[in-house]
Design a protein around this motif. Structure first.
Motif: not given
Lengths: 553, 553
Positions: A255, A260-264, A368, A371-372, A375-376, A407-408, A413, B410, B414, B417-418
């Motif tokens: 929280n 890119y919160a889901g970029q893991e 990495v 990668a997008d 975009h965001e 984005s890829m 990815w 991607v 993501w 993933a979130e």
């Protein structure tokens, strides 16, 4: 279309108006400059009441024990830091949210509890803790530098904030970040520019630049930053502070607002910044003891581990002098040499660290991050009607060219994830192979490395991101502790004229070395340990410091 | 274009020809059927020499101690399992690589070492271990069911194979998988169909179906499977075996051939399958003790932990009776009831487990599995000139329609993933909230759950993948142990005629319940613990077994 300048003016006005009138000093920067100061901390020491100056130069650990012994009230400590932070912000522009009233009320409550129970609520009882803008607190923005997110108040509290509060911490400010937190310079259309606490011509670094500036100026004793490519370590280094970049899964990120919160593949991590090494350990030990793995699914159930065995033998350290892609400036190399000599003098063993895949790691990390194709960033900047800042284009080159921001796909990815695993395997292999180079036949304990190839930089001076020594540590998910070793000294750090750069950026770095510019700037190094070795990195850093001070037994 | 049938015939021929002539029994399946057997294990018991039958019914732990005490030779053990595996393969079609000669040589070497040193090389000294096709061994294929990968020999050895060998294990076969390992039925154009060891009309399950069949037939005592959606647990359950699905990062997956290798939202994990619970623990403890975190960067440095504290108090268990999306058949519910009653009788506390986000977890898991629209499968099937099997289309619906097979981008990945992190947080929250339902005010230790909504199925009988009770455990990265509880009994398990299905698949599941079909099929349950709690899941499973046997004190 939003008028981003209006939003920005409104936000800056709100921040400044949240400073009590008696602490508002219009023209404070001019006063400071006309008094001949570039160093905000030094300047504040001259204008603060002596008792406040004294309190704000103690470490968090010292403050905690004095409060625990009943020698200091939480309120007094909080008051002193609020005042100093208010002044620091007016010079450095380092805060995004200021809420001294809540903080002082909370400090008073903690004092009352202490009076009644005769004990502290936890190891951080009464310690003011500053928070990077990303950390959610109810009723405050977590705009992370975006105009579009300004005024969108959080409704909940980040887990780390909950945990820190449970242990007695007092929050009083949130601090600036560059838009999207993908830059080594802290600047945004929303908040403007955050300056360096040691030298007003310099950047505070980024992305935890507000923390770096505030702690550097003494306006905070302990702060929470995040790091995806160096964002804790760069501002720590630029202000001569201590910083811990943990591995992912040790300190809870749950929280916390993020880009890119889901970029893991290479996730951002959260950790402390402070003016003393002991404070980093106090923070990390306290958080880990809360067993947040029962709340945050990404936390690994590893309790805080004892490292006293390390004191019983000589250390084995690998030295990364130069990655052969971006040669560090002479003061950085001198800092490494001084560390080398001090360690040698105290009998520790040192081997060369030259990881053959260093460039692959760096290249992959940049792939990495990009990668997008931005975009965001593009979407959120458009939403806020704000122009995209140049520094974001270093991370997302395709933002320079409207058409190419693509984005890829997920298969591409996944290939990056595979490559990451391959490089991490090679890294561990290389680490194991150091056993062939040590006298005991045992592998090294840690790597000593530069943080940044030079001792900070002036605002907007570097049109690229020299993250050569920081971002590989993120991709490899190692633990790193930043610690200050020395300062630039015009009398000893000379330009190395005969060095022939190996690439364009390396040449720019060489060109940027103008001695007068850097004089007195702090120089830090990194102590890098393997994944999930936070305790070890801190213990070795402590030994390194002792060697440097000559007190190691 | 490759002629896939030629490749397949050649591969099947190679496998069969690698069985020594004296162990080749043409028509063995017919012999078995004409002798009235559906259960391969039972049949093999009637045709093997008594000493081999006796050896192949011992557990790995028993074999290990007898070898350690010098009562058994590794060679004799190896010989017995090779012979039984050879026969099992000719009935069940469960092996992809057979190399008895190497195995017997290795066993002989281990015996020599034992004779000289008077001790074993490690806890698995002389234990034959079967390996799922994915595990790389030099000079053998890891074709994972693809025609295109047949004949492409590995040049290296998977880390887990290295570690097992260091501890004394003897490899002798690799076992079948469905193409791409994304199916609950083990079938491929390359190897054909793998049958169930308990009932020749049934599937062995998947994707570790070769392991399930071989261990179920007694042709292996300990096998290595992998699990991304139930691939260890489904074949274990269909053959009445024990299986451990660890969390990601506990047992090394390094250098194991895989589908979608970089897919890290819900990664495949690797773990043991066996005929005794003690064998799972022996395996996991031995592997973890090798500290592979120094080699495999995805392994978390957590040593094997003592769980004896659990024996000192009553357990607290949540029961997942039904996910309200796919009602388990009566024998499954009866297995849960028997477990419930045994636990209650022994004083353990039981609460209901009803996770409100169960459907979201299931849906997200399916989105993750289908993220590339079958792109990789399509490419590899095209390369091998083979048609795409129906069972692959359950995981990748877009493979039904040529035009719609589109990978996601991607940014969309993501977001998944979130969402995964959100659901994992909610899961832990729900777990903590069980503390409100227990008498001690402490949260539950584990969840007891079905594995599969029914007791296996006949070849090609189910045109969808009822992974409702397995894949959520993967998405949540929990630890799960599968253990057999009972078998279907026509005299007690009646059809529940008045149940009204909640959806189409649920109706198909209900329709599929024909009592005669399932008679005597094994029924297993899962003991599910939180992430990285392998020791706890095994310890609780042991307690559950003791309760079921009535021997718990």
């Amino acid at each position: 279309m939003v008028n981003w300048k209006l939003v920005s003016d409104r936000k800056k006005g709100q921040v400044n108006n949240s400073i009590p009138e008696e602490w508002q000093v219009p023209g404070i920067s001019l006063d400071m400059e006309s008094s001949g100061f570039l160093n905000t901390s030094d300047y504040l020491d001259t204008i603060l009441p002596p008792n406040e100056k004294a309190l704000t130069t103690l470490s968090a650990s010292e403050l905690a024990s004095r409060i625990h012994r009943g020698e200091l009230s939480s309120y007094k400590v909080c008051y002193a830091f609020c005042h100093r932070a208010a002044l620091a912000h007016q010079i450095l522009n380092c805060c995004t949210e200021i809420f001294f009233d809540k903080a002082l009320k909370r400090a008073k409550e903690l004092d009352n509890i202490f009076e009644v129970t005769k004990t502290t609520v936890g190891p951080l009882h009464g310690i003011p803790v500053s928070l990077k803008d990303q950390i959610n607190l109810p009723e405050l923005d977590s705009a992370i530098g975006y105009v579009a997110l300004s005024g969108k108040k959080s409704t909940s509290k980040s887990l780390i904030a909950n945990v820190l509060e449970e242990m007695g911490a007092v929050f009083y400010v949130k601090t600036t970040v560059p838009t999207a937190m993908i830059a080594s310079e802290t600047v945004s259309n929303l908040h403007g520019y955050t300056w360096n606490a040691i030298n007003l011509n310099f950047t505070s670094g980024g992305s935890s630049g507000g923390e770096g500036a505030l702690i550097g100026a003494g306006g905070s004793v302990l702060g929470v930053g995040t790091d995806i490519a160096g964002s804790i370590r760069i501002p720590a280094s630029f202000q001569g502070l201590y910083g811990l970049k943990p591995s992912y899964g040790r300190i809870p990120y749950m929280n916390v607002k993020n880009s890119y919160a889901g970029q893991e593949i290479m996730p951002s991590v959260i950790g402390p910044m402070a003016r003393s090494l002991a404070d980093l350990e106090m923070f990390a030990r306290a958080i880990v003891s809360c067993e947040t793995w029962n709340i945050d699914p990404n936390i690994v159930p590893i309790p805080w581990r004892d490292m006293s065995f390390l004191a019983k033998r000589k250390l084995r350290l690998g030295f990364l002098w130069d990655d052969h892609l971006m040669k560090p400036h002479p003061p950085i190399t001198r800092a490494l040499e001084e560390t080398f000599n001090a360690l040698k003098f105290h009998g520790h063993e040192i081997v060369q660290w030259d990881f053959p895949y260093q460039k692959d790691v760096l290249d992959l990390a940049k792939e990495v991050l990009g990668a997008d194709g931005g975009h965001e960033v593009k979407l959120l900047c458009e939403e806020g009607g704000e122009p995209i800042l140049d520094c974001l284009k270093y991370a997302f080159p395709s933002l320079n060219d409207e058409s190419s921001s693509i984005s890829m796909g997920v298969n591409e990815w996944w290939k990056l994830a595979e490559k990451k695993n391959f490089l991490k395997e090679k890294f561990l292999e290389h680490w194991r192979e150091t056993a062939n180079a040590t006298s005991s036949g045992e592998e090294i304990d840690a790597i000593i490395s530069p943080v940044w190839p030079f001792a900070g930089f002036e605002a907007h001076a570097i049109p690229f991101d020299p993250i050569n020594y920081t971002v590989p540590i993120n991709l490899l998910d190692c633990t790193s502790v930043v610690l200050p070793v020395t300062t630039v000294d015009v009398t000893v750090d000379k330009k190395e004229h005969d060095y022939i750069p190996t690439n364009e950026d390396d040449a720019s770095v060489k060109d940027y070395y103008d001695l007068a510019r850097f004089d007195k700037m702090p120089v830090c190094i990194q102590v890098v340990c393997k994944r999930m070795e936070e305790e070890k990195a801190l213990a070795i850093s402590s030994a390194v410091l002792d060697c440097l001070k000559g007190t190691f037994k």
